[in-house]
Design an enzyme around this catalytic site. Sequence first.
Site, short mmCIF file in Angstrom:
data_model
loop_
_atom_site.label_atom_id
_atom_site.label_comp_id
_atom_site.label_asym_id
_atom_site.label_seq_id
_atom_site.Cartn_x
_atom_site.Cartn_y
_atom_site.Cartn_z
N THR A 183 0.81 -1.23 -0.04
CA THR A 183 -0.10 0.00 0.03
C THR A 183 0.81 1.03 0.10
OG1 THR A 183 -1.85 -0.97 0.87
CG2 THR A 183 -1.67 1.21 1.68
N ARG A 211 -14.99 -5.93 0.02
CA ARG A 211 -14.29 -5.69 1.23
C ARG A 211 -13.62 -4.23 1.21
NH1 ARG A 211 -8.72 -4.39 2.53
NH2 ARG A 211 -8.41 -4.96 4.92
N GLY A 213 -10.98 -1.61 3.34
CA GLY A 213 -10.12 -1.56 4.48
C GLY A 213 -10.13 -0.14 4.81
N THR A 234 -0.68 1.76 7.09
CA THR A 234 -0.63 0.42 6.07
C THR A 234 -0.58 -0.94 6.95
OG1 THR A 234 0.73 -0.73 4.70
CG2 THR A 234 2.03 0.76 5.86
N GLY A 235 -1.30 -1.84 6.65
CA GLY A 235 -1.11 -3.03 7.31
C GLY A 235 -2.62 -3.70 7.41
N GLY A 237 -5.91 -3.85 7.47
CA GLY A 237 -6.95 -3.01 7.75
C GLY A 237 -7.97 -3.00 8.60
N1 ASP Z 1 -4.25 -1.57 4.92
C1 ASP Z 1 -4.54 -2.16 3.75
C2 ASP Z 1 -6.06 -2.68 3.69
O1 ASP Z 1 -6.34 -3.39 4.51
C3 ASP Z 1 -3.62 -3.04 3.33
C4 ASP Z 1 -2.20 -2.88 3.56
O2 ASP Z 1 -1.74 -1.68 4.06
O3 ASP Z 1 -1.39 -3.45 2.82
O4 ASP Z 1 -6.55 -2.59 2.64
#
Ligand code: ASP
Length: 321
Positions: A183, A211, A213, A234-235, A237
């Site tokens: 992301t 879905r 996030g 980021t992470g 979600g």
């Molecule tokens: N946070 C993003 C989501 O959950 C994914 C990511 O950061 O890699 O859509």
Amino acid sequence: MSDREAPSDRLRFALHGGAGELPDDAGPQTEQRAALDAIARDAVAVLRAGGSALDAVTLAVEQLEQCPLFNAGIGAVLNRDGQPELDAAITRGEDRGTGAVAGVSRVASPIRLARAVMERSPHVLLAADGAEQLARELGLPMVAPESFVIPLRQAQLAAARRSGSIALDHVDDRAAPDAAFGTVGAVARDRHGHLAAATSTGGLTNKRPGRIGDTALFGAGTFADDGSCAISCTGTGESFIRAAFGQAVHGRMVWGGLSLEAACAAALDDVRRLGGVGGCIAIDRDGRLCLPFNAGVLFRAWWTGGETAVQTAVWRERSAA
Ligand code: ASP
């Protein structure tokens, strides 16, 4: 931040290309870091020329969407049906003006559409067909969903389907650890002291269609308020949403009197408690930067103003900001 700097001199910028895990034998990530560096320098040039924080983060995220090395725009991960479904949000700290889109796959730049939602519609968050209808009405460049798809993401989806997992794009990716990452997002402070944040993503590999996030949600993965901070996350979600990450950092700073660093650390602890991993890039009203993460890596670039150079890092030990 130097104490001798006037507030108007505290131009700052940071961006990220995702948090996650890399195998121990992963290469130095030279290509990704070069891309982050080049894009950060373009955004810094906007700030140096007197441009707004909003323009700097828009430009950076749009360029990251065009770069197939990250999970946004071209090179985004694929949902369970093999389709890209892209989320993006942008917000300005001056008045918390916010625009966001979710589940789009036909607009060339989701972050440009998010900005159009903010500036050219009465709404904050538009999804799927309705968001794309606005893009068409406004004459934004449209593309076919296939234009976002790269073979690596098809291979990752096949692997995720085999293992039955729904994955952050870059966790356990032994097929091609050097090929693409996560992301994207950016935060900035401009000469007027205004803050801005922007984030764009394809979400999670093998996610259920529909879905959404944290990226698209103001107060979760994307947040800015000139009185406190600007944040792009980021992470995992779902955990960042449940932690109300951006709002939680803001609240700890404004009502709890915590520093940006302490507020981010507490919010990240909450994410971990809720079963998530990830990180954020954050900047406070005085221009302090904070780039924390509880995953193995966070692809990141930052600039601390003045004559300093843009710096990049991936792993924890190389971080200087
Ligand atoms: N946070 C993003 C989501 O959950 C994914 C990511 O950061 O890699 O859509």
